[in-house]
Design a protein around this motif. Structure first.
Motif, short mmCIF file in Angstrom:
data_model
loop_
_atom_site.label_atom_id
_atom_site.label_comp_id
_atom_site.label_asym_id
_atom_site.label_seq_id
_atom_site.Cartn_x
_atom_site.Cartn_y
_atom_site.Cartn_z
N ASN A 110 -2.68 -2.38 22.87
CA ASN A 110 -3.42 -3.00 23.97
C ASN A 110 -4.70 -2.24 24.32
O ASN A 110 -5.69 -2.85 24.74
N PHE A 111 -4.68 -0.92 24.16
CA PHE A 111 -5.83 -0.12 24.58
C PHE A 111 -6.77 0.24 23.43
O PHE A 111 -7.49 1.23 23.50
N GLN A 112 -6.78 -0.59 22.40
CA GLN A 112 -7.84 -0.46 21.40
C GLN A 112 -9.15 -0.88 22.05
O GLN A 112 -9.16 -1.43 23.16
N PRO A 113 -10.30 -0.61 21.43
CA PRO A 113 -11.59 -0.85 22.08
C PRO A 113 -11.76 -2.24 22.69
O PRO A 113 -12.28 -2.39 23.79
N GLN A 114 -11.31 -3.28 21.99
CA GLN A 114 -11.46 -4.64 22.52
C GLN A 114 -10.65 -4.82 23.81
O GLN A 114 -11.12 -5.44 24.77
N GLY A 115 -9.45 -4.25 23.84
CA GLY A 115 -8.63 -4.34 25.04
C GLY A 115 -9.22 -3.54 26.19
O GLY A 115 -9.23 -4.01 27.34
N ARG A 116 -9.71 -2.35 25.90
CA ARG A 116 -10.33 -1.54 26.95
C ARG A 116 -11.55 -2.24 27.54
O ARG A 116 -11.77 -2.20 28.76
N TYR A 184 9.94 -7.66 28.26
CA TYR A 184 8.89 -8.57 28.73
C TYR A 184 7.64 -7.83 29.19
O TYR A 184 6.51 -8.27 28.95
N ALA A 185 7.82 -6.68 29.85
CA ALA A 185 6.72 -6.02 30.54
C ALA A 185 5.53 -5.68 29.65
O ALA A 185 4.38 -6.03 29.98
N PRO A 186 5.71 -4.98 28.52
CA PRO A 186 4.54 -4.67 27.70
C PRO A 186 3.91 -5.90 27.04
O PRO A 186 2.70 -5.94 26.82
N LEU A 187 4.74 -6.91 26.76
CA LEU A 187 4.19 -8.14 26.18
C LEU A 187 3.39 -8.90 27.23
O LEU A 187 2.35 -9.51 26.93
N ASN A 193 -3.33 -9.09 30.73
CA ASN A 193 -4.39 -8.13 31.02
C ASN A 193 -5.37 -7.92 29.88
O ASN A 193 -6.51 -7.53 30.12
N VAL A 194 -4.94 -8.13 28.65
CA VAL A 194 -5.86 -8.03 27.50
C VAL A 194 -5.70 -9.30 26.66
O VAL A 194 -5.36 -9.26 25.48
N SER A 195 -5.93 -10.42 27.29
CA SER A 195 -5.69 -11.72 26.65
C SER A 195 -6.52 -11.91 25.38
O SER A 195 -6.14 -12.72 24.51
N SER A 196 -7.61 -11.17 25.24
CA SER A 196 -8.41 -11.27 24.02
C SER A 196 -7.63 -10.77 22.80
O SER A 196 -8.01 -11.07 21.66
N LEU A 197 -6.57 -10.01 23.03
CA LEU A 197 -5.73 -9.50 21.94
C LEU A 197 -4.40 -10.23 21.84
O LEU A 197 -3.55 -9.87 21.03
N ALA A 198 -4.19 -11.24 22.68
CA ALA A 198 -2.88 -11.90 22.77
C ALA A 198 -2.56 -12.78 21.57
O ALA A 198 -1.44 -13.29 21.47
N GLY A 199 -3.51 -12.95 20.65
CA GLY A 199 -3.23 -13.73 19.45
C GLY A 199 -2.08 -13.16 18.63
O GLY A 199 -1.43 -13.89 17.88
N ILE A 200 -1.78 -11.88 18.80
CA ILE A 200 -0.68 -11.26 18.06
C ILE A 200 0.65 -11.91 18.42
O ILE A 200 1.60 -11.90 17.64
N LEU A 201 0.73 -12.51 19.61
CA LEU A 201 1.97 -13.14 20.06
C LEU A 201 2.19 -14.52 19.45
O LEU A 201 3.31 -15.04 19.45
N GLU A 202 1.12 -15.13 18.95
CA GLU A 202 1.21 -16.52 18.51
C GLU A 202 2.05 -16.71 17.26
O GLU A 202 2.53 -17.82 16.99
#
Length: 309
Positions: A110-116, A184-187, A193-202
């Motif tokens: 989550n805290f990679q540059p895009q998430g930050r 559930y919490a980290p997902l 909070n970092v929805s730009s990275l949420a594609g990993i869940l798809e």
């Protein structure tokens, strides 16, 4: 007025874990907003040093760590239960894995540059660096997971969760339990909070449907307090009488000793006080604060280091 007081902040994944549990159990609670980074003088007035989020306050009793907070809420409201009758051990072990391995992996992703950039895009100048410095102090010398390794592991863990959900709506059966809220919490953090990275869940749609089930439990927040209000509640209250439980001495430290306690890994700030209880489930320290008065600060036995002063 509800006597459960949750000290938390909006984007905290562990706070979201407890907010979901409170909603699941339909418990009313008071909300106290705390800073996401140090200094946290009002939190430390209650805990004596511990500053991870969230903490649960009931009068002059302060409960640290979500594992213990879940046990407290289970005792307060046994139904619906967080512990499936036929899989209590499995639920606890899975929850511990989620609180540690899954959480650490997900947050490294989550805290990679895009998430930050998304997390801190609207924060004041300097806050992102202050946050990074704060978390570095909390982690100490623990090894960091590279983003590439975290991404690989996170994908694998999501597939494993999906496998658990193939024939049942929740991880350990047909009702939500401790393991569900911990996983559930980290997902949730990734998705919200970092929805730009949420594609990993798809790639695991069953996991997304499961997350929707947990998010659907109605919120039970009853009101809001300031941190000063919460400290005043503690000061005006006497800690609850300690249960008559067997003293489990694994450290050679007698009751009445001055001790310190801190987390094994993340959040190394120590709380000092008088050891007044050590059961198979929790350790309790009595301490006196100039503002909060006499408080009992409770910690789980697992994941914490107890030392005599």
């Amino acid at each position: 007025m509800a006597d459960l007081i949750l000290h938390h902040y909006k984007s905290s994944p562990f706070a979201e874990k407890i907010r979901r549990v409170l909603a699941f159990k339909q418990l009313a609670w008071q909300s106290v907003n705390v800073p996401p980074i140090a200094p946290k003088p009002d939190v430390e007035a209650l805990t004596g040093g511990y500053r991870k989020t969230p903490i649960l306050q009931i009068g002059a009793d302060i409960y640290c760590d979500t594992a213990l907070i879940c046990d407290v809420l289970e005792h307060r409201q046994p139904t619906p239960s967080l512990s499936p009758a036929s899989h209590k051990g499995l639920a606890r072990v899975l929850a511990q894995w989620a609180d540690t391995t899954l959480f650490t992996t997900a947050m490294a992703y989550n805290f990679q540059p895009q998430g930050r950039a998304q997390m801190f895009g609207k924060t004041p100048p300097g806050f992102a660096q202050a946050f990074a410095d704060d978390r570095a102090k909390m982690v100490g010398s623990a090894p960091r997971i590279r983003v590439s390794d975290a991404t690989t592991a996170y994908k694998s863990y999501l597939r494993r969760l999906a496998t658990m959900l193939e024939d049942q709506p929740f991880l350990v059966g047909h009702a939500a339990c401790l393991a569900d809220f911990a996983a559930y919490a980290p997902l949730w953090f990734t998705r919200v909070n970092v929805s730009s990275l949420a594609g990993i869940l798809e790639a695991t749609p069953s996991v997304l449907v499961w997350m929707d089930r947990l998010a659907a439990f109605a919120q039970g927040e009853a009101g809001r307090l300031t941190s000063a209000d919460a400290i005043a509640v503690a000061a005006a209250t006497t800690p609850q009488a300690l249960a008559d439980e067997v003293f489990q001495d694994d450290h050679g430290i007698p009751l009445g000793s001055q001790v310190s306690i801190h987390a094994e890994s993340f959040g190394l700030e120590a709380t000092q006080g008088e050891l007044v209880a050590a059961t198979r489930m929790h350790t309790t320290l009595r301490r006196v604060d100039a503002r909060a008065g006499t408080v009992h600060v409770h910690f789980p036995r697992i994941g914490y280091v107890l030392r005599a002063i």
